[in-house]
Scaffold this active site. Sequence first.
Site, PDB file in Angstrom:
ATOM      1  N   GLY A  55       0.518  23.469  75.090  1.00  0.00           N
ATOM      2  CA  GLY A  55      -0.658  23.735  75.054  1.00  0.00           C
ATOM      3  C   GLY A  55      -1.481  24.101  73.559  1.00  0.00           C
ATOM      4  O   GLY A  55      -2.461  23.552  73.172  1.00  0.00           O
ATOM      5  N   ASP A 110      -3.197  28.765  72.959  1.00  0.00           N
ATOM      6  CA  ASP A 110      -4.229  28.150  73.161  1.00  0.00           C
ATOM      7  C   ASP A 110      -5.320  28.766  73.998  1.00  0.00           C
ATOM      8  O   ASP A 110      -6.000  28.699  73.670  1.00  0.00           O
ATOM      9  CB  ASP A 110      -3.572  26.297  74.190  1.00  0.00           C
ATOM     10  CG  ASP A 110      -3.352  26.795  75.698  1.00  0.00           C
ATOM     11  OD1 ASP A 110      -2.817  27.864  75.808  1.00  0.00           O
ATOM     12  OD2 ASP A 110      -2.799  25.919  76.380  1.00  0.00           O
ATOM     13  N   ASP A 113      -5.241  33.560  79.663  1.00  0.00           N
ATOM     14  CA  ASP A 113      -5.985  33.162  80.740  1.00  0.00           C
ATOM     15  C   ASP A 113      -5.919  34.758  81.834  1.00  0.00           C
ATOM     16  O   ASP A 113      -6.673  35.630  81.937  1.00  0.00           O
ATOM     17  CB  ASP A 113      -5.993  32.087  81.524  1.00  0.00           C
ATOM     18  CG  ASP A 113      -6.706  31.046  83.036  1.00  0.00           C
ATOM     19  OD1 ASP A 113      -7.810  31.853  82.871  1.00  0.00           O
ATOM     20  OD2 ASP A 113      -6.072  31.557  83.756  1.00  0.00           O
ATOM     21  N   GLY A 115      -3.174  36.293  81.003  1.00  0.00           N
ATOM     22  CA  GLY A 115      -2.578  37.223  80.642  1.00  0.00           C
ATOM     23  C   GLY A 115      -1.170  36.895  80.655  1.00  0.00           C
ATOM     24  O   GLY A 115      -0.326  37.542  79.319  1.00  0.00           O
ATOM     25  N   LEU A 118       1.396  35.599  77.802  1.00  0.00           N
ATOM     26  CA  LEU A 118       1.411  35.866  76.578  1.00  0.00           C
ATOM     27  C   LEU A 118       1.809  37.060  76.516  1.00  0.00           C
ATOM     28  O   LEU A 118       2.911  38.219  75.761  1.00  0.00           O
ATOM     29  CB  LEU A 118       0.046  36.003  75.858  1.00  0.00           C
ATOM     30  CG  LEU A 118      -0.429  34.747  75.224  1.00  0.00           C
ATOM     31  CD1 LEU A 118      -2.566  34.866  74.899  1.00  0.00           C
ATOM     32  CD2 LEU A 118       0.859  34.229  73.963  1.00  0.00           C
ATOM     33  N   LYS A 141     -10.575  33.456  78.014  1.00  0.00           N
ATOM     34  CA  LYS A 141     -11.380  34.012  79.370  1.00  0.00           C
ATOM     35  C   LYS A 141     -11.090  34.631  80.157  1.00  0.00           C
ATOM     36  O   LYS A 141     -10.106  35.453  80.811  1.00  0.00           O
ATOM     37  CB  LYS A 141     -11.088  32.261  80.236  1.00  0.00           C
ATOM     38  CG  LYS A 141     -11.665  31.492  80.890  1.00  0.00           C
ATOM     39  CD  LYS A 141     -10.905  30.949  81.851  1.00  0.00           C
ATOM     40  CE  LYS A 141     -10.588  29.581  81.390  1.00  0.00           C
ATOM     41  NZ  LYS A 141      -9.646  28.865  83.083  1.00  0.00           N
ATOM     42  N   ASP A 169      -4.026  20.882  78.455  1.00  0.00           N
ATOM     43  CA  ASP A 169      -4.053  19.908  79.580  1.00  0.00           C
ATOM     44  C   ASP A 169      -5.243  20.075  81.026  1.00  0.00           C
ATOM     45  O   ASP A 169      -5.045  21.366  81.502  1.00  0.00           O
ATOM     46  CB  ASP A 169      -2.726  19.500  79.953  1.00  0.00           C
ATOM     47  CG  ASP A 169      -2.385  20.483  80.679  1.00  0.00           C
ATOM     48  OD1 ASP A 169      -1.840  21.658  79.658  1.00  0.00           O
ATOM     49  OD2 ASP A 169      -1.200  20.433  81.553  1.00  0.00           O
ATOM     50  N   ARG A 175      -4.812  15.841  76.530  1.00  0.00           N
ATOM     51  CA  ARG A 175      -4.738  16.802  75.682  1.00  0.00           C
ATOM     52  C   ARG A 175      -5.301  15.850  74.327  1.00  0.00           C
ATOM     53  O   ARG A 175      -5.589  16.448  73.466  1.00  0.00           O
ATOM     54  CB  ARG A 175      -2.932  16.703  75.645  1.00  0.00           C
ATOM     55  CG  ARG A 175      -2.794  17.969  76.725  1.00  0.00           C
ATOM     56  CD  ARG A 175      -0.994  18.212  76.226  1.00  0.00           C
ATOM     57  NE  ARG A 175      -0.616  18.492  76.987  1.00  0.00           N
ATOM     58  CZ  ARG A 175      -0.096  19.640  77.687  1.00  0.00           C
ATOM     59  NH1 ARG A 175      -0.482  21.035  76.488  1.00  0.00           N
ATOM     60  NH2 ARG A 175       0.630  20.068  78.646  1.00  0.00           N
TER      61      ARG A 175
HETATM   62  P1  IMP Z   1      -2.483  33.183  81.166  1.00  0.00           P
HETATM   63  O1  IMP Z   1      -3.198  32.896  83.014  1.00  0.00           O
HETATM   64  O2  IMP Z   1      -3.351  33.293  81.013  1.00  0.00           O
HETATM   65  O3  IMP Z   1      -1.124  32.945  81.566  1.00  0.00           O
HETATM   66  O4  IMP Z   1      -2.325  31.001  81.083  1.00  0.00           O
HETATM   67  C1  IMP Z   1      -0.945  30.067  81.269  1.00  0.00           C
HETATM   68  C2  IMP Z   1      -1.655  29.008  80.191  1.00  0.00           C
HETATM   69  O5  IMP Z   1      -2.415  28.555  81.361  1.00  0.00           O
HETATM   70  C3  IMP Z   1      -2.361  29.145  79.215  1.00  0.00           C
HETATM   71  O6  IMP Z   1      -1.168  29.120  78.283  1.00  0.00           O
HETATM   72  C4  IMP Z   1      -2.658  27.475  79.254  1.00  0.00           C
HETATM   73  O7  IMP Z   1      -1.943  26.783  78.818  1.00  0.00           O
HETATM   74  C5  IMP Z   1      -2.794  27.212  80.841  1.00  0.00           C
HETATM   75  N1  IMP Z   1      -4.372  27.608  81.068  1.00  0.00           N
HETATM   76  C6  IMP Z   1      -4.839  28.962  81.765  1.00  0.00           C
HETATM   77  N2  IMP Z   1      -6.161  28.471  81.635  1.00  0.00           N
HETATM   78  C7  IMP Z   1      -6.732  27.244  81.576  1.00  0.00           C
HETATM   79  C8  IMP Z   1      -7.453  26.000  81.680  1.00  0.00           C
HETATM   80  O8  IMP Z   1      -8.749  25.787  81.518  1.00  0.00           O
HETATM   81  N3  IMP Z   1      -7.142  24.537  81.231  1.00  0.00           N
HETATM   82  C9  IMP Z   1      -6.352  24.758  80.853  1.00  0.00           C
HETATM   83  N4  IMP Z   1      -4.398  25.127  80.914  1.00  0.00           N
HETATM   84  C10 IMP Z   1      -5.488  26.443  81.019  1.00  0.00           C
HETATM   85 MG    MG Z   2      -0.038  26.704  77.413  1.00  0.00          MG
END
Ligand code: IMP
Ligand code: MG
Length: 190
Positions: A55, A110, A113, A115, A118, A141, A169, A175
């Site tokens: 991403g 990118d 979300d 977390g 990361l 977000k 994506d 993308r």
């Molecule tokens: P996390 O939920 O913070 O661990 O995010 C995991 C991954 O989900 C991110 O790095 C993005 O690649 C993907 N992701 C989360 N939300 C979105 C979205 O709204 N669109 C596209 N990818 C997303």
């Molecule tokens: Mg990602």
Amino acid sequence: MMPVTVRAKKDTSRPEIAAVLFTAAQIAARVRALAKTIQAEGKGQDFVLVGVLKGSFVFIADLLRALNLPVELDFLSLSSYAGDRSSEIVRLNFDIRANVRGKKVLLVDDIVDTGFSLAFARKHLLAKGASDVEVCVLLDKPARRKVFVPVRYIGFSVPDAFVVGYGLDYNERYRELPYIGVLKSEKVEP
Ligand code: IMP
Ligand code: MG
């Protein structure tokens, strides 16, 4: 007073995109501003830019060129899937090859979300001996956060909707869009 109607920007060639949130020009301006801040706060120190694939690839390519700093670049790849109710399992598909021991790292993704990704990547890089790991994301977000992760640099905050484009994506598609758009909710499987 007359009601003000704000009409969402549309991409007429892509009907599955409900609205354009940030145009290519808006993103470019924000990336330049972010790079300036990072440069000013970095005080000329060398650091390693680490992107989370896939991403982050468009964002990091623009950010790298906007940063007037000598940097090393590397990538790691993560995947995550739902664990039990309140957890998520993050897996390292492949790791960086750079030696980050004793170095400052700027971890770039990118979007933040829940977390989980990361938080995992930051802990992983600290365990490899990085002296400091700052996080930079294009999008935040906040409504969906489940685990705390310190994010130093944020491009834009987005509402709780599925966004695509500029590297992001949905099932490996979209993308290539030069803007960030909201995918129509009927296109997103629950
Ligand atoms: P996390 O939920 O913070 O661990 O995010 C995991 C991954 O989900 C991110 O790095 C993005 O690649 C993907 N992701 C989360 N939300 C979105 C979205 O709204 N669109 C596209 N990818 C997303
Ligand atoms: Mg990602």
